[in-house]
Design a protein around this motif. Structure first.
Motif, PDB file in Angstrom:
ATOM      1  N   LEU A 236      42.122  55.652  27.645  1.00 19.80           N
ATOM      2  CA  LEU A 236      40.818  56.381  28.781  1.00 19.80           C
ATOM      3  C   LEU A 236      41.716  57.447  29.558  1.00 19.80           C
ATOM      4  N   ASP A 237      41.282  58.499  30.107  1.00 19.56           N
ATOM      5  CA  ASP A 237      41.463  59.281  31.205  1.00 19.56           C
ATOM      6  C   ASP A 237      41.420  58.589  32.389  1.00 19.56           C
ATOM      7  N   GLU A 238      41.624  59.225  33.655  1.00 25.67           N
ATOM      8  CA  GLU A 238      41.818  58.467  34.791  1.00 25.67           C
ATOM      9  C   GLU A 238      40.265  58.407  35.280  1.00 25.67           C
ATOM     10  N   ALA A 239      39.333  59.000  35.007  1.00 21.92           N
ATOM     11  CA  ALA A 239      37.968  59.191  35.420  1.00 21.92           C
ATOM     12  C   ALA A 239      37.302  57.927  34.818  1.00 21.92           C
ATOM     13  N   SER A 240      37.470  57.784  33.628  1.00 20.86           N
ATOM     14  CA  SER A 240      37.096  56.780  32.898  1.00 20.86           C
ATOM     15  C   SER A 240      37.681  55.429  33.165  1.00 20.86           C
ATOM     16  N   PHE A 241      39.013  55.388  33.176  1.00 17.64           N
ATOM     17  CA  PHE A 241      39.801  54.391  33.636  1.00 17.64           C
ATOM     18  C   PHE A 241      39.269  53.548  35.185  1.00 17.64           C
ATOM     19  N   ARG A 242      39.067  54.632  36.147  1.00 18.16           N
ATOM     20  CA  ARG A 242      38.586  54.125  37.398  1.00 18.16           C
ATOM     21  C   ARG A 242      37.031  53.637  37.072  1.00 18.16           C
ATOM     22  N   ALA A 243      36.257  54.550  36.121  1.00 16.92           N
ATOM     23  CA  ALA A 243      34.696  54.119  36.178  1.00 16.92           C
ATOM     24  C   ALA A 243      34.807  52.505  35.627  1.00 16.92           C
ATOM     25  N   PHE A 244      35.927  52.084  34.749  1.00 15.07           N
ATOM     26  CA  PHE A 244      35.853  50.826  33.981  1.00 15.07           C
ATOM     27  C   PHE A 244      36.331  49.602  35.330  1.00 15.07           C
ATOM     28  N   CYS A 245      37.316  50.342  36.084  1.00 17.49           N
ATOM     29  CA  CYS A 245      37.693  49.338  37.246  1.00 17.49           C
ATOM     30  C   CYS A 245      36.400  49.110  38.255  1.00 17.49           C
ATOM     31  N   ARG A 246      36.167  50.131  38.570  1.00 25.06           N
ATOM     32  CA  ARG A 246      34.693  49.869  39.510  1.00 25.06           C
ATOM     33  C   ARG A 246      33.631  49.035  38.981  1.00 25.06           C
ATOM     34  N   GLY A 247      33.318  49.030  37.774  1.00 19.56           N
ATOM     35  CA  GLY A 247      32.451  48.304  37.150  1.00 19.56           C
ATOM     36  C   GLY A 247      32.797  46.850  37.197  1.00 19.56           C
ATOM     37  N   CYS A 248      34.246  46.663  36.738  1.00 18.61           N
ATOM     38  CA  CYS A 248      35.050  45.502  36.730  1.00 18.61           C
ATOM     39  C   CYS A 248      34.856  44.761  38.097  1.00 18.61           C
ATOM     40  N   ARG A 249      35.174  45.397  38.974  1.00 17.00           N
ATOM     41  CA  ARG A 249      35.316  44.736  40.396  1.00 17.00           C
ATOM     42  C   ARG A 249      33.740  44.492  40.736  1.00 17.00           C
ATOM     43  N   ALA A 250      32.992  45.181  40.659  1.00 15.34           N
ATOM     44  CA  ALA A 250      31.522  45.160  41.206  1.00 15.34           C
ATOM     45  C   ALA A 250      31.023  43.770  40.205  1.00 15.34           C
ATOM     46  N   ALA A 251      31.346  43.775  38.886  1.00 11.88           N
ATOM     47  CA  ALA A 251      30.987  42.239  38.096  1.00 11.88           C
ATOM     48  C   ALA A 251      31.669  41.232  38.823  1.00 11.88           C
ATOM     49  N   PHE A 252      33.223  41.103  39.112  1.00 13.48           N
ATOM     50  CA  PHE A 252      34.037  40.112  39.555  1.00 13.48           C
ATOM     51  C   PHE A 252      32.899  39.770  41.006  1.00 13.48           C
ATOM     52  N   ASP A 253      32.804  40.519  41.813  1.00 12.85           N
ATOM     53  CA  ASP A 253      32.475  40.384  43.329  1.00 12.85           C
ATOM     54  C   ASP A 253      30.907  39.502  42.875  1.00 12.85           C
ATOM     55  N   GLU A 254      30.046  40.183  42.047  1.00  8.83           N
ATOM     56  CA  GLU A 254      28.800  39.435  41.816  1.00  8.83           C
ATOM     57  C   GLU A 254      28.832  38.145  41.302  1.00  8.83           C
ATOM     58  N   CYS A 255      29.962  38.073  40.197  1.00  7.61           N
ATOM     59  CA  CYS A 255      30.154  36.616  39.595  1.00  7.61           C
ATOM     60  C   CYS A 255      30.585  35.559  40.611  1.00  7.61           C
ATOM     61  N   GLN A 256      31.592  36.062  41.515  1.00  8.18           N
ATOM     62  CA  GLN A 256      32.232  35.261  42.440  1.00  8.18           C
ATOM     63  C   GLN A 256      30.968  34.832  43.579  1.00  8.18           C
ATOM     64  N   SER A 257      30.337  35.678  44.023  1.00  4.19           N
ATOM     65  CA  SER A 257      29.299  35.243  44.972  1.00  4.19           C
ATOM     66  C   SER A 257      28.293  34.373  44.560  1.00  4.19           C
ATOM     67  N   LYS A 258      27.890  34.751  43.161  1.00  6.28           N
ATOM     68  CA  LYS A 258      26.667  34.045  42.798  1.00  6.28           C
ATOM     69  C   LYS A 258      26.882  33.060  41.802  1.00  6.28           C
ATOM     70  N   GLN A 259      28.182  32.819  41.345  1.00 11.38           N
ATOM     71  CA  GLN A 259      28.734  31.764  40.419  1.00 11.38           C
ATOM     72  C   GLN A 259      28.013  31.960  39.078  1.00 11.38           C
ATOM     73  N   LEU A 260      28.275  33.141  38.524  1.00 10.78           N
ATOM     74  CA  LEU A 260      27.307  33.532  37.270  1.00 10.78           C
ATOM     75  C   LEU A 260      28.008  33.149  35.967  1.00 10.78           C
ATOM     76  N   VAL A 261      29.403  32.854  36.383  1.00  8.02           N
ATOM     77  CA  VAL A 261      30.077  32.703  34.845  1.00  8.02           C
ATOM     78  C   VAL A 261      29.284  31.772  33.883  1.00  8.02           C
TER      79      VAL A 261
END
Length: 116
Positions: free
Chosen positions: A58-83
């Motif tokens: 992945l280029d930088e833009a694509s890698f960063r898009a993945f990181c943003r999605g990963c962080r958003a998913a992590f935060d949501e799973c953490q706060s709502k215990q969605l695992v």
């Protein structure tokens, strides 16, 4: 069973199936349509039935898009215990934190891009 994420050619991260599924599927859900198009190639092995995704090309833009999605998913799973399954919550979240630390060590990572 396990899943693998190729961050770079040298940095390959493997984890249990539940952790892998939670990370890659919930990250995909957080991506906008345009970001999914950028990351479609990275997710193609998984779509073909393999338990891995490839971030190494992945280029930088694509890698960063993945990181943003990963962080958003992590935060949501953490706060709502969605695992799923719920009894694995703490273990999945610990491994997810470890994975995010590896992402942050990559040269393509930019902390400021997480807020875009």
């Amino acid at each position: 069973m396990s899943g693998t994420i190729h961050i770079t050619e040298q940095d390959v991260w493997s984890t249990g199936t539940a952790t892998f599924a939670n990370i890659v599927e919930r990250t995909w859900e957080k991506l906008e349509r345009s970001e999914r198009l950028l990351l479609d190639r990275a997710y193609s092995p998984m779509k073909e039935g393999f338990d891995f995704i490839a971030l190494d090309e992945l280029d930088e833009a694509s890698f960063r898009a993945f990181c943003r999605g990963c962080r958003a998913a992590f935060d949501e799973c953490q706060s709502k215990q969605l695992v799923q399954p719920p009894e694995l919550f703490s273990g999945v979240m610990d491994r997810w934190r470890e994975f995010m630390t590896m992402l942050e060590a990559d040269d393509r990572f930019d902390d400021a891009s997480l807020n875009n």
